[in-house]
Structure formats: C-alpha cells, structure tokens
Design a protein around this motif. Sequence first.
Motif, PDB file in Angstrom:
ATOM      1  N   ALA A  61      34.637  28.009  -0.280  1.00  0.00           N
ATOM      2  CA  ALA A  61      35.543  27.317   0.635  1.00  0.00           C
ATOM      3  C   ALA A  61      34.779  26.529   1.687  1.00  0.00           C
ATOM      4  CB  ALA A  61      36.482  28.326   1.299  1.00  0.00           C
ATOM      5  N   LEU A  62      33.796  27.171   2.335  1.00  0.00           N
ATOM      6  CA  LEU A  62      33.043  26.484   3.387  1.00  0.00           C
ATOM      7  C   LEU A  62      32.178  25.372   2.825  1.00  0.00           C
ATOM      8  CD1 LEU A  62      31.978  29.472   5.677  1.00  0.00           C
ATOM      9  CD2 LEU A  62      33.867  27.865   6.010  1.00  0.00           C
ATOM     10  N   ALA A  63      31.623  25.585   1.631  1.00  0.00           N
ATOM     11  CA  ALA A  63      30.817  24.516   1.017  1.00  0.00           C
ATOM     12  C   ALA A  63      31.670  23.286   0.777  1.00  0.00           C
ATOM     13  CB  ALA A  63      30.208  25.012  -0.295  1.00  0.00           C
ATOM     14  N   ASP A  64      32.901  23.481   0.324  1.00  0.00           N
ATOM     15  CA  ASP A  64      33.799  22.339   0.115  1.00  0.00           C
ATOM     16  C   ASP A  64      34.151  21.671   1.439  1.00  0.00           C
ATOM     17  OD1 ASP A  64      35.978  20.780  -1.452  1.00  0.00           O
ATOM     18  OD2 ASP A  64      37.087  21.741   0.174  1.00  0.00           O
ATOM     19  N   ILE A  65      34.481  22.468   2.428  1.00  0.00           N
ATOM     20  CA  ILE A  65      34.908  21.916   3.716  1.00  0.00           C
ATOM     21  C   ILE A  65      33.788  21.096   4.369  1.00  0.00           C
ATOM     22  CG2 ILE A  65      35.542  22.556   6.089  1.00  0.00           C
ATOM     23  CD1 ILE A  65      37.057  24.981   4.773  1.00  0.00           C
ATOM     24  N   PHE A  66      32.569  21.624   4.338  1.00  0.00           N
ATOM     25  CA  PHE A  66      31.462  20.946   5.018  1.00  0.00           C
ATOM     26  C   PHE A  66      30.830  19.842   4.173  1.00  0.00           C
ATOM     27  CE2 PHE A  66      31.019  25.167   7.350  1.00  0.00           C
ATOM     28  CZ  PHE A  66      31.772  24.716   8.426  1.00  0.00           C
TER      29      PHE A  66
ATOM     30  N   TRP B  98      41.437  35.238   4.809  1.00  0.00           N
ATOM     31  CA  TRP B  98      41.353  33.800   5.048  1.00  0.00           C
ATOM     32  C   TRP B  98      41.852  33.087   3.798  1.00  0.00           C
ATOM     33  CZ3 TRP B  98      38.677  31.043   1.489  1.00  0.00           C
ATOM     34  CH2 TRP B  98      37.860  31.797   0.628  1.00  0.00           C
ATOM     35  N   VAL B  99      42.147  31.796   3.929  1.00  0.00           N
ATOM     36  CA  VAL B  99      42.548  30.983   2.786  1.00  0.00           C
ATOM     37  C   VAL B  99      42.199  29.530   3.078  1.00  0.00           C
ATOM     38  CG1 VAL B  99      44.929  30.657   3.629  1.00  0.00           C
ATOM     39  CG2 VAL B  99      44.437  30.474   1.172  1.00  0.00           C
TER      40      VAL B  99
ATOM     41  N   ILE C 272      50.502  34.749   5.683  1.00  0.00           N
ATOM     42  CA  ILE C 272      49.364  33.825   5.615  1.00  0.00           C
ATOM     43  C   ILE C 272      48.163  34.371   6.381  1.00  0.00           C
ATOM     44  CG2 ILE C 272      48.635  31.470   6.152  1.00  0.00           C
ATOM     45  CD1 ILE C 272      51.614  30.660   5.986  1.00  0.00           C
ATOM     46  N   GLY C 273      46.981  34.246   5.764  1.00  0.00           N
ATOM     47  CA  GLY C 273      45.734  34.590   6.427  1.00  0.00           C
ATOM     48  C   GLY C 273      45.231  33.437   7.287  1.00  0.00           C
ATOM     49  N   LEU C 274      43.996  33.551   7.786  1.00  0.00           N
ATOM     50  CA  LEU C 274      43.393  32.476   8.579  1.00  0.00           C
ATOM     51  C   LEU C 274      43.198  31.251   7.691  1.00  0.00           C
ATOM     52  CD1 LEU C 274      40.644  34.556  10.386  1.00  0.00           C
ATOM     53  CD2 LEU C 274      42.808  33.791  11.366  1.00  0.00           C
ATOM     54  N   VAL C 275      43.740  30.122   8.117  1.00  0.00           N
ATOM     55  CA  VAL C 275      43.708  28.910   7.296  1.00  0.00           C
ATOM     56  C   VAL C 275      42.469  28.094   7.661  1.00  0.00           C
ATOM     57  CG1 VAL C 275      44.967  26.870   6.558  1.00  0.00           C
ATOM     58  CG2 VAL C 275      46.225  28.934   7.219  1.00  0.00           C
TER      59      VAL C 275
ATOM     60  N   SER D  17      46.403  34.649   0.903  1.00  0.00           N
ATOM     61  CA  SER D  17      45.012  34.704   1.347  1.00  0.00           C
ATOM     62  C   SER D  17      44.130  34.760   0.115  1.00  0.00           C
ATOM     63  CB  SER D  17      44.770  35.931   2.230  1.00  0.00           C
ATOM     64  OG  SER D  17      45.042  37.127   1.519  1.00  0.00           O
ATOM     65  N   ALA D  18      42.884  34.366   0.264  1.00  0.00           N
ATOM     66  CA  ALA D  18      41.960  34.345  -0.867  1.00  0.00           C
ATOM     67  C   ALA D  18      41.723  35.756  -1.393  1.00  0.00           C
ATOM     68  CB  ALA D  18      40.639  33.709  -0.432  1.00  0.00           C
TER      69      ALA D  18
END
Length: 304
Positions: free
Chosen positions: A295-300, A201-202, A166-169, A227-228
């Motif tokens: 990924a970051l756009a979804d998270i934020f 990352w993922v 697993i990468g950085l989650v 990971s992505a």
Amino acid sequence: MRVLITGGSGFVGQRLCLRLKEAGHRLLVVSRDPQAARSKLPESADVRRSVLDFIDTPPDAIVNLAGESIAARRWSDAQKHRLIESRVNVTRDLVMLCEQLKSTHGRAPRTMISGSAMGYYGDQSSREVTEQTPPHDEFAHRLCQRWEEVAREAAGFGTRVVLLRIGLVLDQGGGSLEKMLPPFRLGLGGRFGDGRQFMPWVHREDLVRSILFLLERGDLDGPFNASAPHPVTNAEFTRTLASQLKRPACLPVPAFVLETAFGEMARLLLTGADMRPARLLEAGFEFRFPTLELALADIFSRPR
C-alpha cells in the motif's frame, strides 16, 4: 443506477464518486455547501443541501459516509454529543427518505451501505477480530453502535443494509496518513505508547472497490470489516512508514503525554483491534493492497 452519497466531497467520497462516474452511474450528492462540493466532484454530479431534497429523484442505492471527524478535538461531553448527532441525524434522514419513497413510489432504494468504523469493537488487545467478535463497551463502540442501529431501520422498508466498519484509510491527499507524514518526513516519527496496539488500515482504492463490490452483491448484508487482511501493530506501522520514507523513527511518544494532550480521545491512539475482513474475503473480494508495504509503495510511487 442512481447512487445517493453523503460525505461525497470528503476524502473517501471524492474517490468513490469518481469510480462510480467511471462505471456509468449517476451521482446524487448531499453537501451542506453544494457550490464547494461541485468543485471537487465530477461535473455531472447532482449536489443538493439535504437528503430529503432528493425525494423527487429516487436513488437506487445509498452510500452513507457522513460524520464529523472523531479525532478533530478532545472528547468533552458536548463533543461526544456532536460526534453522535453528526452521524445519527444524517442516517436518520436517509431512513426517512427510504420510508417516504416506499410510501409514495412503492419502492425504497434497494441498498444502503452505511459507514461505521473499527471503533465498533473497542479495545480488543491482541485477539483476532472478525465481524462476529463481541465489542468492548466504551465510547467509540457506543458511537458506532448507535450509528448502525439507526441505519438498520432502513431494512424495515425493504432496503438491503450493509454496515461498513472502516479501518484507517491510507492514500495521498488526506486521511490518517496526511497527518502522520510531516513528523516522519523530518525523522521525528515514533510509536505511540508501547506500540503493541493494532492499527487496522485500508488503502483508499481498496475501500472504494469494496463499496462498489457490495453495491453489486445483492445477496450480502449486515456488518463487514473494511480493512486490509494484514493489520499491523503501531510499532510495525511506524517502522514500515519510516522505511518507505528512508527516515529514522526513534522518537516514541509516551502514553502519558498522549493522555495529557488528548484526554479520553488518546484511546484512539493507544488501543486497537486486530481486525480482519473475514466476510469480504469469504464473499470473494480481492484486495489489491493486502499488505502495508504494498500500500505505501503504491502511495509514495505516485507524484504528489
């Protein structure tokens, strides 16, 4: 099916349990503090203190996510021992459960997905890394190698073993991103060292979806990079995160500062691997968040 999860109340485990419940599966969760775990999990989860407490409720599948955080403190010899033992002991109990169920019921769990980490490969500089890439020998590799070796023993009882590196989650509410956000929100973020090291990352949702995918695919076993498909360097990660937050990121942390503060553990921040999910992609898995920007756009975009 009945799915036994270790680490079920953790950052990844909670989301996995929710998705398993939504899919109609029965949750069997191991936790050292069942009462605290129950408050974080679906109401129907059966939470017990140890793996072997489930000998009377044979699981059809196992997902092993247990293990002390590798970045919780400096890597003294004692801490290295704790990191290895926290992973090996739980995994060994799972293998023992497989053995006992094979002996008493004639059938072990069909599948065990056992967490590992990108650290399996060690420092790979800028070369592209797939599941076939030879590892670089260092502590993070030896930790993951030992963890995986124990998990593989379950195959001797007829259990299909999948090793998930697993990468950085990334997601809200925990994991790597939660530790990074405070300085970045203040405009005090910056790259680590020269920033050239890769950060596989993922998105947490894609990681959980990959676990569900591998649970269903009985034809797949062995190691899978979780990971992505588009890893980034530390410098790229820093710029993208700062851009999403609309903050500057102009305060790099020199390598010697990290090495002074964290000792050998600084290698987690200063080295990496351009890790690609080759086998997942070959098997037909589709990432919802293949790029860091998505990924970051979804998270934020979601309320905190």
